[in-house]
Design a protein around this motif. Structure first.
Motif, PDB file in Angstrom:
ATOM      1  N   ASN A  18       0.822  -1.213   0.000  1.00  0.00           N
ATOM      2  CA  ASN A  18       0.000   0.000   0.000  1.00  0.00           C
ATOM      3  C   ASN A  18       0.857   1.265   0.000  1.00  0.00           C
ATOM      4  OD1 ASN A  18      -2.626   1.037  -0.191  1.00  0.00           O
ATOM      5  ND2 ASN A  18      -2.722   1.451   2.008  1.00  0.00           N
ATOM      6  N   ASN A  97       3.869   4.918   2.648  1.00  0.00           N
ATOM      7  CA  ASN A  97       2.637   4.184   2.851  1.00  0.00           C
ATOM      8  C   ASN A  97       1.477   5.185   2.816  1.00  0.00           C
ATOM      9  OD1 ASN A  97       0.414   3.229   4.880  1.00  0.00           O
ATOM     10  ND2 ASN A  97       1.508   1.374   4.301  1.00  0.00           N
ATOM     11  N   LYS A  98       0.351   4.782   2.268  1.00  0.00           N
ATOM     12  CA  LYS A  98      -0.767   5.716   2.110  1.00  0.00           C
ATOM     13  C   LYS A  98      -1.305   6.201   3.449  1.00  0.00           C
ATOM     14  CE  LYS A  98      -1.670   3.941  -2.461  1.00  0.00           C
ATOM     15  NZ  LYS A  98      -2.463   3.096  -3.364  1.00  0.00           N
TER      16      LYS A  98
END
Length: 213
Positions: A18, A97-98
């Motif tokens: 992600n 990472n989102k």
């Protein structure tokens, strides 16, 4: 009518984690390898053959293409790599990472960068910017191969392919932002001599199937 197949690369290591990838260069996961094998086999089962192939300068797209062509067998077409087909540059978001990005800039701002057509992240590209390099490349390099009667496959990325799909299907910025592309799911187009879409199909692998892989 000429056939054009667009394929987003199989799942990458950073898709799995992600992480905003952009121009970074992770390879495929085991799942991504399996997805690419399936794509090659389903294209072969459809009776498709390609005279020329285009891909980006990033190995996840190149690796996907190599696997697809290997599974299809026969004579390997000429492969052209070009940065015009690279993924959208996510700038300062790349490598994050989102969830980390949302903590840093806020949920609303990150959503704006991800889902607006013309608002780029810091140091990066918007989808509009991506289209500004993808569409001229298509018109100058890919379309002439189609008009010459060749069948073409393009292995690239979610956003570079969205830009191209927007052009082919004459979609609005709002319509293309809602278009999701599954990993290694071939988008099969038949184009008229004028370049209009005469037929479109998406070949999608059913979840839970192993398809003999």
């Amino acid at each position: 009518m000429n056939q054009l197949v667009l394929v987003r690369h199989g799942e990458s290591e950073w898709n799995k984690k992600n992480i905003f990838t952009g121009l970074r260069n992770p390879d495929l996961t085991d799942k991504g390898l399996i997805e690419a094998v399936w794509a090659g086999r389903v294209l072969k089962s459809e009776g498709l053959r390609f005279d020329i192939a285009f891909t980006s300068k990033l190995k996840r797209a190149q690796h996907t293409l190599d696997i697809i062509l290997g599974e299809m067998g026969g004579e390997t077409p000429n492969i052209i790599e070009d940065p015009a087909l690279n993924e959208r540059d996510y700038g300062e978001l790349s490598g994050l990472n989102k969830d980390q990005a949302r903590e840093r800039w806020g949920e609303e701002q990150v959503l704006t960068w991800r889902r607006s057509f013309d608002t780029p992240p810091p140091g990066g590209e918007s989808l509009k910017d991506t289209a500004a390099r993808v569409i001229p490349y298509y018109e100058e390099k890919i379309w002439p191969e189609l008009t010459a009667g060749k069948n073409v496959i393009v292995s690239a990325h979610g956003n570079s392919l969205r830009a191209l799909i927007m052009h082919l299907e004459k979609l609005t910025p709002e319509e293309i932002l809602d278009r999701e592309l599954a990993t290694a799911a071939p988008q099969v187009y038949r184009l008229s001599d004028a370049g209009d879409v005469a037929e479109y199909r998406e070949l999608v692998r059913s979840e839970g199937r192993d398809d003999g892989i």
